[in-house]
Enzyme design. Structure first.
Site, PDB file in Angstrom:
ATOM      1  N   ASP A   5       0.837  -1.198   0.000  1.00 48.17           N
ATOM      2  CA  ASP A   5       0.000   0.000   0.000  1.00 48.17           C
ATOM      3  C   ASP A   5       0.875   1.253   0.000  1.00 48.17           C
ATOM      4  O   ASP A   5       2.037   1.220   0.415  1.00 48.17           O
ATOM      5  CB  ASP A   5      -0.896   0.024   1.253  1.00 48.17           C
TER       6      ASP A   5
HETATM    7  N1  URA Z   1      -1.294  -5.945   3.909  1.00 49.44           N
HETATM    8  C1  URA Z   1      -1.807  -4.690   3.883  1.00 49.44           C
HETATM    9  O1  URA Z   1      -2.865  -4.442   4.448  1.00 49.44           O
HETATM   10  N2  URA Z   1      -1.116  -3.754   3.202  1.00 49.44           N
HETATM   11  C2  URA Z   1       0.064  -3.972   2.599  1.00 49.44           C
HETATM   12  O2  URA Z   1       0.642  -3.052   2.030  1.00 49.44           O
HETATM   13  C3  URA Z   1       0.591  -5.279   2.641  1.00 49.44           C
HETATM   14  C4  URA Z   1      -0.102  -6.244   3.304  1.00 49.44           C
END
Ligand code: URA
Length: 243
Positions: A104
């Site tokens: 993310d």
């Molecule tokens: N899980 C999440 O919620 N976000 C990420 O970036 C990676 C794993």
């Protein structure tokens, strides 16, 4: 077995032209494969075939893969419609690297960047079970029965999250934050955030610290290092086993 690829794809990945431009070059008869003009878009070539554009040999770009420490506020994609910084901007465009999977925008940590389609396909296969470990700072004092639920696997609406390993690193009663280390073997979108939010905790910071045997040791935000041939071989073997 050597995998054949579409001519325009090979041309685009060797950096001579975009996929669209390569198609135009093929249709207009400017491309020869092993001395023969090819005008068919679906034509497939193997790595041994000699491709020429207007009699100049196209050299395939060398396959390269990197372990990158993605900073926060960087998007895991090659382009961004909102002009945010992308992971690609850390590397030379001539390498034609793309991220394997996603972290993310606000997540930091390890991400593999590659131009090796075979490696990317293997690692992104839905049944691929290579463990990925995250350090998570959450708001709230984590309860032991919630840890147990995560260890058993959780079903949220129609999505099943496989059993995960989880360890509490620290619980700060003064600030009301907990720090945990969680290892997941799936690659579902927002999986860490979804699991904790379902249990009533919000994720305040998320960092991926390990992908299979690749650790973040000695790395800081924005740093990268090339994966060795042995590491790539190991990753490919691990992912083939997981299928
Ligand atoms: N899980 C999440 O919620 N976000 C990420 O970036 C990676 C794993």
């Amino acid at each position: 077995m050597v995998e054949k690829e579409r001519l325009q794809k090979v041309m685009a990945s060797s950096g001579v032209a975009s996929r669209r431009k390569s198609e135009i070059l093929i249709k207009s008869g400017q491309i020869k494969v092993n001395g023969e003009v090819i005008r068919t878009l679906g034509f497939k070539v193997s790595p041994d075939d000699q491709i020429k554009i207007n009699n100049h040999l196209i050299k395939p770009i060398a396959k390269k893969s990197y372990l990158f420490y993605k900073p926060q506020k960087v998007i895991s994609s090659t382009k961004d419609e909102y002009n945010r910084m992308t992971v690609s901007q850390f590397f030379s465009p001539r390498l034609h690297l793309f991220p394997v999977g996603r972290l993310d925008y606000d997540t930091s940590g390890l991400l593999i960047m590659t131009n090796d389609g075979e490696l990317a396909n293997l690692l992104m296969h839905p049944r691929f079970t290579i463990p990925k470990t995250y350090l998570v700072k959450i708001k709230g004092l984590i309860k032991s029965n919630d840890l147990e639920k995560i260890r058993q696997g959780i079903k949220i609406k129609n999505t099943k999250y496989a059993p995960a390993k989880i360890k509490v690193k620290k619980v700060n009663k003064e600030t009301g934050n907990s720090f945990v280390k969680i290892t997941l073997t799936e690659g579902k979108n927002h999986e860490v955030k979804n699991i904790f939010s379902y249990l009533g905790y919000s994720v305040r910071r998320l960092t991926r610290i390990q992908i299979a045997f690749l650790k973040d040791e000695g790395m800081r935000s924005g740093m990268f290092r090339q994966l060795t041939d042995i590491e790539i071989k190991k990753l490919k073997n691990l992912s083939k086993k997981g299928r």
